[in-house]
Design a protein around this motif. Structure first.
Motif, PDB file in Angstrom:
ATOM      1  N   MET A   1       0.852  -1.182   0.000  1.00  0.00           N
ATOM      2  CA  MET A   1       0.000   0.000   0.000  1.00  0.00           C
ATOM      3  C   MET A   1       0.890   1.236   0.000  1.00  0.00           C
ATOM      4  O   MET A   1       1.937   1.262   0.656  1.00  0.00           O
ATOM      5  CB  MET A   1      -0.917   0.019   1.223  1.00  0.00           C
ATOM      6  N   THR A   2       0.484   2.252  -0.765  1.00  0.00           N
ATOM      7  CA  THR A   2       1.136   3.561  -0.678  1.00  0.00           C
ATOM      8  C   THR A   2       0.046   4.607  -0.416  1.00  0.00           C
ATOM      9  O   THR A   2      -0.705   4.477   0.534  1.00  0.00           O
ATOM     10  CB  THR A   2       1.980   3.865  -1.934  1.00  0.00           C
ATOM     11  N   ASN A   3      -0.061   5.646  -1.255  1.00  0.00           N
ATOM     12  CA  ASN A   3      -0.991   6.734  -0.976  1.00  0.00           C
ATOM     13  C   ASN A   3      -2.018   6.864  -2.102  1.00  0.00           C
ATOM     14  O   ASN A   3      -2.759   5.925  -2.360  1.00  0.00           O
ATOM     15  CB  ASN A   3      -0.214   8.035  -0.758  1.00  0.00           C
ATOM     16  N   GLU A   4      -2.009   8.003  -2.779  1.00  0.00           N
ATOM     17  CA  GLU A   4      -2.994   8.223  -3.827  1.00  0.00           C
ATOM     18  C   GLU A   4      -2.752   7.267  -4.993  1.00  0.00           C
ATOM     19  O   GLU A   4      -1.608   6.883  -5.240  1.00  0.00           O
ATOM     20  CB  GLU A   4      -2.908   9.660  -4.347  1.00  0.00           C
ATOM     21  N   PRO A   5      -3.787   6.918  -5.739  1.00  0.00           N
ATOM     22  CA  PRO A   5      -5.196   7.214  -5.485  1.00  0.00           C
ATOM     23  C   PRO A   5      -5.777   6.213  -4.487  1.00  0.00           C
ATOM     24  O   PRO A   5      -5.009   5.566  -3.759  1.00  0.00           O
ATOM     25  CB  PRO A   5      -5.818   7.055  -6.872  1.00  0.00           C
ATOM     26  N   SER A   6      -7.104   6.030  -4.461  1.00  0.00           N
ATOM     27  CA  SER A   6      -7.706   5.060  -3.562  1.00  0.00           C
ATOM     28  C   SER A   6      -7.176   3.665  -3.903  1.00  0.00           C
ATOM     29  O   SER A   6      -6.657   3.417  -4.993  1.00  0.00           O
ATOM     30  CB  SER A   6      -9.229   5.093  -3.670  1.00  0.00           C
ATOM     31  N   TYR A   7      -7.317   2.737  -2.976  1.00  0.00           N
ATOM     32  CA  TYR A   7      -6.614   1.471  -3.088  1.00  0.00           C
ATOM     33  C   TYR A   7      -7.029   0.654  -4.313  1.00  0.00           C
ATOM     34  O   TYR A   7      -6.184  -0.004  -4.938  1.00  0.00           O
ATOM     35  CB  TYR A   7      -6.803   0.644  -1.816  1.00  0.00           C
ATOM     36  N   ASP A   8      -8.301   0.701  -4.685  1.00  0.00           N
ATOM     37  CA  ASP A   8      -8.725  -0.044  -5.872  1.00  0.00           C
ATOM     38  C   ASP A   8      -8.006   0.466  -7.117  1.00  0.00           C
ATOM     39  O   ASP A   8      -7.620  -0.322  -7.999  1.00  0.00           O
ATOM     40  CB  ASP A   8     -10.247   0.024  -6.048  1.00  0.00           C
ATOM     41  N   GLN A   9      -7.762   1.774  -7.182  1.00  0.00           N
ATOM     42  CA  GLN A   9      -7.046   2.338  -8.324  1.00  0.00           C
ATOM     43  C   GLN A   9      -5.544   2.036  -8.252  1.00  0.00           C
ATOM     44  O   GLN A   9      -4.899   1.859  -9.277  1.00  0.00           O
ATOM     45  CB  GLN A   9      -7.284   3.845  -8.390  1.00  0.00           C
ATOM     46  N   GLN A  10      -4.993   1.958  -7.055  1.00  0.00           N
ATOM     47  CA  GLN A  10      -3.599   1.539  -6.919  1.00  0.00           C
ATOM     48  C   GLN A  10      -3.413   0.133  -7.501  1.00  0.00           C
ATOM     49  O   GLN A  10      -2.441  -0.134  -8.222  1.00  0.00           O
ATOM     50  CB  GLN A  10      -3.175   1.538  -5.449  1.00  0.00           C
ATOM     51  N   LEU A  11      -4.346  -0.762  -7.194  1.00  0.00           N
ATOM     52  CA  LEU A  11      -4.257  -2.132  -7.709  1.00  0.00           C
ATOM     53  C   LEU A  11      -4.340  -2.146  -9.235  1.00  0.00           C
ATOM     54  O   LEU A  11      -3.607  -2.885  -9.902  1.00  0.00           O
ATOM     55  CB  LEU A  11      -5.386  -2.986  -7.115  1.00  0.00           C
ATOM     56  N   ALA A  12      -5.231  -1.318  -9.790  1.00  0.00           N
ATOM     57  CA  ALA A  12      -5.382  -1.269 -11.241  1.00  0.00           C
ATOM     58  C   ALA A  12      -4.118  -0.738 -11.911  1.00  0.00           C
ATOM     59  O   ALA A  12      -3.678  -1.264 -12.948  1.00  0.00           O
ATOM     60  CB  ALA A  12      -6.585  -0.411 -11.608  1.00  0.00           C
ATOM     61  N   LEU A  13      -3.508   0.294 -11.326  1.00  0.00           N
ATOM     62  CA  LEU A  13      -2.271   0.837 -11.887  1.00  0.00           C
ATOM     63  C   LEU A  13      -1.142  -0.181 -11.830  1.00  0.00           C
ATOM     64  O   LEU A  13      -0.341  -0.310 -12.766  1.00  0.00           O
ATOM     65  CB  LEU A  13      -1.868   2.098 -11.132  1.00  0.00           C
ATOM     66  N   ASN A  14      -1.085  -0.936 -10.746  1.00  0.00           N
ATOM     67  CA  ASN A  14      -0.043  -1.952 -10.632  1.00  0.00           C
ATOM     68  C   ASN A  14      -0.224  -3.045 -11.677  1.00  0.00           C
ATOM     69  O   ASN A  14       0.747  -3.528 -12.275  1.00  0.00           O
ATOM     70  CB  ASN A  14      -0.047  -2.561  -9.239  1.00  0.00           C
TER      71      ASN A  14
END
Length: 336
Positions: free
Chosen positions: A183-196
């Motif tokens: 986990m890091t910061n922005e955006p919300s966690y669902d979007q972090q997963l999508a970016l990854n």
């Protein structure tokens, strides 16, 4: 306390949980902030009485479990591990929205959110089941400089289970499972997963994003976590975690005007869930030191213990015997 002026406060951190063989679980995090947060370590015994520091209808409880934590300003629990090997980490989330205060619900200052979890739960599953019912409402204190915090919470346990808690548009969102290890910061966690996922598809070993932006740190942490050796050796697993956390740390002096999710790394912690050892590394110190839980003199109902870090000596090695009795700090009080 430090005074913040001219920009929102930034708590732009990274958190990673490693799972190895023979129940070797290690969680590491970086603490990124634009000014010193005057961090000290505390050891709290089971039986510690707490007040949630809300103005109206404040939540109260008595801790079931002892814990070792890192405190900001001696007024907020930012990070820590309890006697059952449960770890809690607070990170910045600028889009967090905790909703309008409902005074029919007990209030809990966000400064005590991580401590509430460490005090009351032995496992992630237990915490998720309890917090899903929303037994309290988070309320926001003023940080030094007049700003209000915006945070999300990651927890992990001795089985390698993880959960992420976020408040978005006034609603609690929980991501629960072993797969939520970064986990890091922005955006919300669902979007972090999508970016990854996007970077996994186009990058691989050929290309990794290298900036201090939280989305880039998420990708790098995920990649290097996958590369880490799977070992039951606590020395090697802790070393692997430190290498990952240092890779996603933000250099001193790195700040972006108007980007509160970027700030230099002040310190790093690594928690060995299995052996209940809590490692601490300040950016400005040459040494890593640690606290072996079994060696800290915290008896149920006994006094809290404090280890000065911000203005203390340069520590090295196991500092469990260096804590001194101190009055329990009060959480930063909510303003409304």
């Amino acid at each position: 306390m430090a005074t913040l002026t001219g920009a929102p406060p930034s708590l732009a951190c990274s958190r990673i949980t490693y799972t190895g063989p023979d129940h070797m679980i290690v969680t590491g995090r970086s603490m990124d902030w634009m000014v010193p947060v005057h961090t000290n370590l505390w050891a709290f015994p089971a039986g510690t009485a707490r007040d949630g520091a809300a103005v109206d209808h404040s939540l109260t409880w008595t801790s079931k479990y002892s814990s070792v934590i890192a405190a900001a300003y001696d007024a907020a629990t930012t990070d820590g591990i309890n006697e059952k090997g449960l770890v809690a980490n607070l990170l910045y989330l600028g889009t967090a929205d905790y909703g309008v205060r409902n005074k029919a619900q007990p209030g809990l200052s966000i400064a005590g959110w991580a401590q509430y979890v460490l005090d009351n739960f032995a496992t992630v599953d237990e915490a998720v089941n309890a917090l899903r019912a929303e037994p309290f409402q988070l309320v926001l204190p003023e940080l030094p400089g007049g700003f209000k915090p915006a945070l999300h919470l990651a927890i992990s346990d001795a089985t390698g289970d993880s959960a992420i808690f976020e408040y978005l548009s006034g609603k609690l969102v929980i991501h629960h499972g072993h797969q939520y290890a970064v986990m890091t910061n922005e955006p919300s966690y669902d979007q972090q997963l999508a970016l990854n996922t996007y970077w996994q598809e186009i990058g691989g070993t050929a290309m990794l994003p290298g900036t201090e932006r939280p989305a880039d740190r998420f990708v790098r942490a995920s990649y290097y976590l996958g590369e880490a050796p799977k070992t039951a050796d606590p020395v090697l697993s802790v070393a692997a975690m430190f290498s990952i956390v240092r890779n996603v740390s933000v250099p001193m002096g790195a700040q972006r005007p108007g980007a509160p999710n970027v700030a230099p790394t002040l310190w790093r912690t690594v928690a060995d869930h299995k052996n209940r050892i809590y490692y601490f590394e300040a950016t400005t110190s040459p040494n890593v030191f640690w606290v072996s839980f079994d060696k800290v003199d915290i008896k149920p109902g006994g006094p809290a213990m404090r280890l000065p870090v911000d203005d203390g000596p340069v520590w090295a090695g196991d500092v469990a015997g260096s804590f001194k009795a101190a009055d329990v700090f009060r959480f930063l009080p909510a303003k409304s």
